[in-house]
Design a protein around this motif. Sequence first.
Motif, mmCIF file in Angstrom:
data_model
loop_
_atom_site.group_PDB
_atom_site.id
_atom_site.type_symbol
_atom_site.label_atom_id
_atom_site.label_comp_id
_atom_site.label_asym_id
_atom_site.label_seq_id
_atom_site.Cartn_x
_atom_site.Cartn_y
_atom_site.Cartn_z
ATOM 1 N N VAL A 147 69.230 34.026 36.117
ATOM 2 C CA VAL A 147 67.976 33.290 36.288
ATOM 3 C C VAL A 147 67.814 32.886 37.746
ATOM 4 O O VAL A 147 68.693 32.240 38.323
ATOM 5 N N ASP A 148 66.686 33.289 38.337
ATOM 6 C CA ASP A 148 66.416 32.864 39.709
ATOM 7 C C ASP A 148 65.599 31.574 39.692
ATOM 8 O O ASP A 148 65.223 31.057 38.634
ATOM 9 N N ALA A 149 65.312 31.035 40.873
ATOM 10 C CA ALA A 149 64.650 29.732 40.977
ATOM 11 C C ALA A 149 63.254 29.747 40.356
ATOM 12 O O ALA A 149 62.849 28.785 39.681
ATOM 13 N N GLU A 150 62.519 30.824 40.571
ATOM 14 C CA GLU A 150 61.151 30.887 40.060
ATOM 15 C C GLU A 150 61.135 30.929 38.531
ATOM 16 O O GLU A 150 60.340 30.239 37.878
ATOM 17 N N THR A 151 62.028 31.743 37.937
ATOM 18 C CA THR A 151 62.102 31.807 36.479
ATOM 19 C C THR A 151 62.531 30.460 35.907
ATOM 20 O O THR A 151 61.974 29.995 34.904
ATOM 21 N N ALA A 152 63.517 29.822 36.528
ATOM 22 C CA ALA A 152 63.993 28.522 36.047
ATOM 23 C C ALA A 152 62.872 27.489 36.085
ATOM 24 O O ALA A 152 62.712 26.687 35.152
ATOM 25 N N LYS A 153 62.071 27.510 37.144
ATOM 26 C CA LYS A 153 60.960 26.561 37.273
ATOM 27 C C LYS A 153 59.931 26.796 36.174
ATOM 28 O O LYS A 153 59.447 25.850 35.540
ATOM 29 N N LEU B 34 57.739 34.349 30.049
ATOM 30 C CA LEU B 34 58.388 33.516 31.067
ATOM 31 C C LEU B 34 59.385 34.221 31.984
ATOM 32 O O LEU B 34 59.386 33.973 33.186
ATOM 33 N N PRO B 35 60.288 35.072 31.484
ATOM 34 C CA PRO B 35 61.331 35.606 32.377
ATOM 35 C C PRO B 35 60.790 36.615 33.381
ATOM 36 O O PRO B 35 60.002 37.501 33.027
ATOM 37 N N THR B 36 61.218 36.475 34.626
ATOM 38 C CA THR B 36 60.859 37.446 35.675
ATOM 39 C C THR B 36 62.084 37.984 36.411
ATOM 40 O O THR B 36 61.982 38.969 37.128
ATOM 41 N N SER B 37 63.246 37.349 36.210
ATOM 42 C CA SER B 37 64.452 37.791 36.927
ATOM 43 C C SER B 37 65.366 38.649 36.057
ATOM 44 O O SER B 37 66.425 39.077 36.504
ATOM 45 N N TYR B 38 64.966 38.889 34.812
ATOM 46 C CA TYR B 38 65.744 39.737 33.913
ATOM 47 C C TYR B 38 64.790 40.269 32.838
ATOM 48 O O TYR B 38 63.724 39.681 32.589
ATOM 49 N N PRO B 39 65.126 41.371 32.169
ATOM 50 C CA PRO B 39 64.230 41.980 31.183
ATOM 51 C C PRO B 39 64.313 41.290 29.824
ATOM 52 O O PRO B 39 64.911 41.816 28.878
#
Length: 248
Positions: A15-21, A220-225
Amino acid sequence: MVSSGTSGQVSRIFVDAETAKTQTRALAAIVLNFVGGKRHPMVIVDDQSFLKDRSKFNARAAGILGFSSFGRDHFYLLDEQLRPRWGELLSYLKEHSGSPILVFGFTFLVWQTLVENARAEGLNLSFPQGSLLIHGGGWKKLEDRCISPEVFKSVLKDQTGMTRIHNYYGMVEQVGAIYFECEHGRLHAPGFADVLIRDTTTLELLPHGEKGLIQVMSLLPTSYPGHSLLTEDIGIVEGEDSCLCVIV
């Protein structure tokens, strides 16, 4: 983050910062609809060792961290050996007797602690009026006890005095997009997620009312599929916008 692995498979999610936010904002939009905007004293039925060792950051830790933002004066009921701190809890309840308390925990730990352990110690806990219990995950560990959601609520009410008890369905692979239980006992898909039911053999899409494999989808997720996942869980979609809680 890593999943609990209760089904034998362990997922690792990056999880990157943008996905976590985004996931944090989504969780807040769902939960505040039930708990309101006021932050109440909070009891967490778990230990806080994950705060010291981030290698333990799994689905339980993600749940604790996510839901803890809705409470204040956090009290962790269990020590690092998962033993209840009853004396400290009774003092905490006395200190906050004039306010509803928000209680959060993993379903199995909630049952094991507030029911089984409390009964073994001869304790009948009395949470202030209006207190709210939110629990999720861990149902697989209760299968051998044959505890239904109805029994879970009834026993917890008798043991603690809490009448507002809400389950949620979620997973580490789709943090933030949880399916929260309303007051009529049904799980609801939020606006940024959805659920489909598929035939266990053919994987064909099933109509409402038929039982099959649960497929969950999230924006929601953008850092993983993690947008579309076929789970190993069995469920039924009972309807769309037809629950008593949304019918005006």
